[in-house]
Design a protein around this motif. Structure first.
Motif, short mmCIF file in Angstrom:
data_model
loop_
_atom_site.label_atom_id
_atom_site.label_comp_id
_atom_site.label_asym_id
_atom_site.label_seq_id
_atom_site.Cartn_x
_atom_site.Cartn_y
_atom_site.Cartn_z
N MET A 199 67.25 19.02 -11.46
CA MET A 199 68.00 19.78 -10.47
C MET A 199 69.46 19.86 -10.88
O MET A 199 70.06 18.88 -11.30
CB MET A 199 67.89 19.13 -9.10
N ARG A 200 70.05 21.07 -10.75
CA ARG A 200 71.44 21.29 -11.12
C ARG A 200 72.13 22.10 -10.02
O ARG A 200 71.54 23.04 -9.48
CB ARG A 200 71.56 22.05 -12.45
N TYR A 201 73.34 21.72 -9.71
CA TYR A 201 74.18 22.50 -8.80
C TYR A 201 75.36 22.99 -9.63
O TYR A 201 76.09 22.20 -10.24
CB TYR A 201 74.65 21.66 -7.62
N VAL A 202 75.57 24.32 -9.64
CA VAL A 202 76.56 24.94 -10.53
C VAL A 202 77.57 25.71 -9.70
O VAL A 202 77.22 26.42 -8.75
CB VAL A 202 75.86 25.88 -11.54
N PHE A 203 78.85 25.59 -10.06
CA PHE A 203 79.89 26.37 -9.42
C PHE A 203 81.02 26.58 -10.42
O PHE A 203 81.07 25.93 -11.48
CB PHE A 203 80.41 25.69 -8.14
N SER A 204 81.93 27.47 -10.09
CA SER A 204 83.04 27.76 -10.98
C SER A 204 84.34 27.80 -10.20
O SER A 204 84.38 28.27 -9.05
CB SER A 204 82.82 29.11 -11.69
N THR A 205 85.40 27.29 -10.82
CA THR A 205 86.73 27.41 -10.22
C THR A 205 87.38 28.73 -10.60
O THR A 205 88.51 29.01 -10.17
CB THR A 205 87.63 26.25 -10.69
N GLY A 206 86.70 29.53 -11.42
CA GLY A 206 87.19 30.85 -11.80
C GLY A 206 86.37 31.95 -11.17
O GLY A 206 85.53 31.70 -10.29
#
Length: 680
Positions: free
Chosen positions: A136-143
């Protein structure tokens, strides 16, 4: 591979994301007949994420919170080992179970315009049965966008040529690290921009990469500290840099046996223990025996100027390296016991690393105490003799102390079968000072009961001061008797042997197999060929092998395999790598014949022949050849499991099927789902 390259990458990348998401949001299981009530064997299912997965424009400061909700109560297990972030955060997020979900508290200031991934491994499990939700992976970006490039690879042990599981793969943008011809300091000076982790089968899928060249390293983080520790962690590296945008397509699929996503490997990292980059210092000195001391250095190949001891002349001791790297030294004192104090003092002058890792010449004192420590048996014997002495004195009788056991120590089998190629090996407690080979007597009693003398002599092993061989023209013609008269051998401690008598027969070659190998070398390369048994234990070895015939005699019936080592520097041993000097370890390979067999059967009185074409065995590794090798290896493993289950019977067979339904299995075409996705 061509069958996987029929789609346009721009169309496939959204499909890949959907494919990975399906592993988290769906459940697949075989229909089973109920046997006394259903048992939950399925992992928890995600029903919501706040904020949403793959969200962008997230703040770089503050203490952002993430909540992931499931369809049932969950637990966290081994999160210290399983959970990691990519890239690494200075302060690891806090995970807390809340209701039917988990709360993730970010505690670090994040980098701007960076894609972050929270990787849970198998830490998330349902609360009742402990079924893990893998990968399981949770992905987000600050851009404003999520980096979406991917690469796959395989991590293997450079010597055993087998998978290395759970190693971390670190990606460094090539333009962000220095490129010095003389050395590589990347692992010690920089933090990776993207981190992936290999699954149990050694396969990794690195996600959220940019379309830029990367330098790639693999580290087995033994201490779970997200740091590379030379000499402790296994490491691997790739020469050059790799841009995911320029890599060939690869297939990914859901491994329905292990229950995680797997892939065809684009990259191949051979992992090894780098023992060169260790701080050098004298770590310990001890004196386990009266005439023996041990000096332990922290790194291989210490530069030693001198070793001296108070009251002992320079020719009164012998220094013997105990390891290939000479980091462990045995010091044998050759002076009489009466001249050895209880505590020997002296000094060693050598080069030691200072606080900034520069070698400096230093002289350190040595203090080597020794005292006789009785074993329990010796203590009981002494107390018994004291009681006998007191009893005799009380009765007014003369008491004579029994003769004490001879302290001369050796290990020699005094009965059994002799392999005429290996002769009889004998290990002594101390190096020898005198050997009277002429006093040794070897006779053979022939079938007609006649007795004949055979020549015999003691020959010292070239690699050890204390190992000797009794060499003779051994033949399976009768029964041998070895006689070593008392006093024929004396060691440096001044102890001599009592009379030694051994009874032997010689191995009958008809009870063993003979293996002949036609070696076709690559140019002038030399090889080491190791014969292993079915469990992988080394049984025989041939060094300095070039083109021509190699023969293994006295091969025990059963299963055998072969490991082959490219001995590039011709020193007769496998050499590990050096990540700082960018030196890869010497190549090894398990021999696989043209039909794909790696394990072979032998029987008594068999003559078996093989042809080893080193151009084929050590051909350049390609994505296609590596995928084919792993598929063949997995097929053989599954065949062995089926054979084992068939022998175990129905009840154990049922339990094995249950385990396969719950996720224990393998890698390869036999474990793939019906649908695949091809990507880059």
């Amino acid at each position: 591979m061509n069958r996987f390259k029929k789609h346009i990458l721009a169309v496939l990348r959204p499909a890949v994301a959907l494919f990975f998401a399906s592993a988290f949001l769906c459940r697949c299981a075989s229909t089973l007949v109920p046997t006394g009530g259903p048992r939950d064997s399925l992992p928890p299912v995600i029903v919501g994420m706040t904020p949403d997965n793959f969200s962008t424009g997230r703040p770089t400061v503050g203490h952002d919170r993430i909540y992931i909700e499931f369809d049932e109560f969950v637990q966290l297990k081994d999160q210290q080992k399983e959970f990691f972030t990519s890239p690494q955060m200075k302060k690891k997020p806090t995970l807390t179970v809340r209701g039917r979900g988990i709360m993730i508290q970010l505690r670090d200031t994040l980098l701007p315009n960076t894609t972050y991934a929270l990787n849970f491994g198998s830490a998330l499990r349902d609360n009742n049965e402990g079924n893990p939700l893998h990968s399981m992976r949770y992905v987000f970006s600050t851009g404003p966008e999520i980096d979406s490039m991917m690469m796959s690879g395989y991590t293997a042990d450079a010597y055993k040529a087998d998978s290395v599981s759970k190693s971390f793969i670190w990606f460094f943008p090539a333009d962000s690290v220095e490129d010095v011809a003389e050395y590589d300091s990347t692992l010690f000076k920089y933090k990776p921009a993207v981190i992936a982790r290999a699954e149990n089968n050694g396969i990794f899928i690195a996600q959220n990469l940019k379309p830029v060249p990367y330098r790639v390293y693999a580290v087995q983080d033994t201490n779970d500290n997200q740091m590379y520790e030379p000499g402790t962690d296994r490491v691997g590296f790739l020469d050059g840099s790799f841009n995911p945008a320029g890599m060939p397509d690869f297939a990914i699929w859901y491994d329905s046996l292990r229950q995680y996503v797997s892939a065809e490997p684009q990259l191949y990292l051979r992992m090894f223990t780098d023992r060169a980059f260790r701080r050098q210092f004298l770590s310990q000195g001890e004196r386990p025996r009266q005439h023996m001391a041990m000096l332990y250095f922290s790194a291989a190949r210490p530069q030693i100027d001198s070793i001296r001891f108070d009251g002992i002349p320079d020719d009164g001791f012998i220094i013997e390296p105990q390891t290939v790297g000479r980091d462990t030294l045995a010091v044998w004192f050759t002076v009489p016991s009466a001249q050895l104090p209880d505590t020997i003092r002296g000094s060693v002058t050598y080069f030691r690393h200072d606080s900034v890792n520069v070698l400096q010449r230093v002289t350190e004192p040595l203090k080597l105490p020794w005292r006789l420590v009785e074993t329990k048996e010796q203590e009981r014997e002494r107390e018994k003799l004291e009681r006998q002495r007191r009893k005799a004195e009380e009765a007014g009788e003369e008491w004579v102390e029994p003769k004490q056991p001879n302290p001369f120590g050796f290990k020699l089998s005094l009965a059994g079968e002799v392999n005429p190629e290996n002769h009889l090996a004998v290990d002594f407690d101390y190096p020898l000072a005198r050997v009277d080979s002429a006093a040794l007597l070897l006779t053979v009693t022939l079938p007609d009961n006649s007795v004949e003398d055979r020549p015999v002599r003691l020959v010292r092993d070239t690699a050890s001061l204390r190992r000797w061989y009794l060499r003779a023209p051994w033949k399976p013609e009768g029964k041998y008797t070895l006689t070593v008269p008392a006093g024929a051998i004396t060691d440096i401690a001044g102890f001599s042997n009592d009379s030694i008598v051994g009874k032997y027969t010689v191995l009958d070659p008809e009870k063993f197999a003979t293996v002949s190998i036609d070696v076709r070398a690559r140019d002038s390369m030399r090889y080491i060929i190791q014969l292993l048994d079915g469990s992988g234990t080394l049984r025989q070895e041939r060094r300095d092998v070039g083109s021509g015939s190699v023969r293994f005699n006295y091969v025990a019936p059963g299963e055998i395999r072969f490991r082959i080592i490219e001995d590039a520097n011709r020193n007769g041993v496998w050499d590990t790598g050096d990540v700082v000097l960018r030196r890869q370890p010497e190549r090894t390979a398990m021999f696989v014949d043209e039909s794909g067999q790696e394990t072979f059967s032998t029987k008594a009185n068999w003559d078996i022949e093989f042809t080893m074409d080193m151009n084929r065995i050590f051909a350049p590794v390609t994505m296609e050849s590596l995928s084919r090798l792993l598929d063949e290896r997995e097929l053989r493993r599954l065949q062995r499991e089926e054979e084992k289950r068939a022998k175990e019977g129905p009840r154990k067979n049922d339990r094995s099927n249950d385990r396969r339904q719950s996720g224990t299995g393998g890698f390869g075409s036999t474990a793939r789902m019906g649908s695949m996705v091809t990507t880059r």
